[in-house]
Design an enzyme around this catalytic site. Structure first.
Site, short mmCIF file in Angstrom:
data_model
loop_
_atom_site.label_atom_id
_atom_site.label_comp_id
_atom_site.label_asym_id
_atom_site.label_seq_id
_atom_site.Cartn_x
_atom_site.Cartn_y
_atom_site.Cartn_z
N HIS A 52 0.88 1.35 2.78
CA HIS A 52 -0.35 1.03 2.07
C HIS A 52 -0.34 1.75 0.72
O HIS A 52 0.36 2.76 0.55
CB HIS A 52 -1.56 1.47 2.89
N GLU A 54 -2.44 3.70 -0.76
CA GLU A 54 -2.83 5.11 -0.70
C GLU A 54 -1.70 5.97 -0.14
O GLU A 54 -1.44 7.06 -0.65
CB GLU A 54 -4.09 5.28 0.17
N CYS A 82 -8.53 2.19 4.63
CA CYS A 82 -8.58 1.85 6.06
C CYS A 82 -8.47 3.15 6.86
O CYS A 82 -8.18 4.21 6.30
CB CYS A 82 -7.45 0.89 6.41
N CYS A 85 -5.31 5.18 6.18
CA CYS A 85 -5.30 5.85 4.88
C CYS A 85 -6.30 6.98 4.80
O CYS A 85 -6.03 8.00 4.17
CB CYS A 85 -5.52 4.82 3.78
#
Length: 155
Positions: A52, A54, A82, A85
């Site tokens: 992801h 992040e 999410c 993260c």
């Protein structure tokens, strides 16, 4: 730079990533008002469900400062992180996380994380992936080894 300028950079990274065939997520890590690292969603490109934006930004920032702690840093991201993260941000000890779009925007864009947000409140027997304890007589051995090291770096 102000929050809105860092958020603009994260959104710009997300839009650029979509144009390059990636997911609509971008993030930047900032320390003392200066850009430390960037990240874009690389899940489909790298075939890595943890890639992801992040996470990618955190990995790059940690490599840049040669430390697993990003205390003193802030993360700006194009969308509300999410649960994966959020946990990474907490483990990285970031001072602050600022996001542009929220989880409801993400759901409208085809990325509905609500199930993950709600999952931890449910009984594990209802989870789509079975997560259960096993039994092994040496289950604490790794921790004994860890605690036995005088040179360990606690985190």
């Amino acid at each position: 730079m102000a929050d809105d300028q860092w958020l603009a950079r994260a959104v710009e990274l997300a839009v650029e990533n979509v144009a390059a065939g990636g997911g609509p997520f971008g993030a930047v890590v900032v320390r003392d008002g200066a850009l430390l690292a960037t990240g874009q969603n690389r899940v489909t490109r790298d075939l890595d469900p943890t890639a992801h934006a992040e996470i990618e930004a955190i990995r790059a920032a940690c490599a840049e400062v040669a430390d697993f702690s990003l205390a003193g840093c802030e993360l700006y991201t194009s969308c509300e992180p999410c649960p994966l993260c959020v946990a990474a941000c907490l483990w990285a000890r970031l001072d602050r996380v600022v996001y542009a779009a929220d989880r409801h925007d993400a759901a409208r864009g085809g990325f509905d994380d609500r199930e993950f947000y709600e999952l931890f409140d449910r009984d594990r027997s209802t989870w789509p992936t079975l997560v259960q304890p096993g039994s092994h007589p040496a289950s604490f051995a790794p921790f004994d080894a860890w605690l036995g090291r005088s040179d360990r770096v606690d985190y």
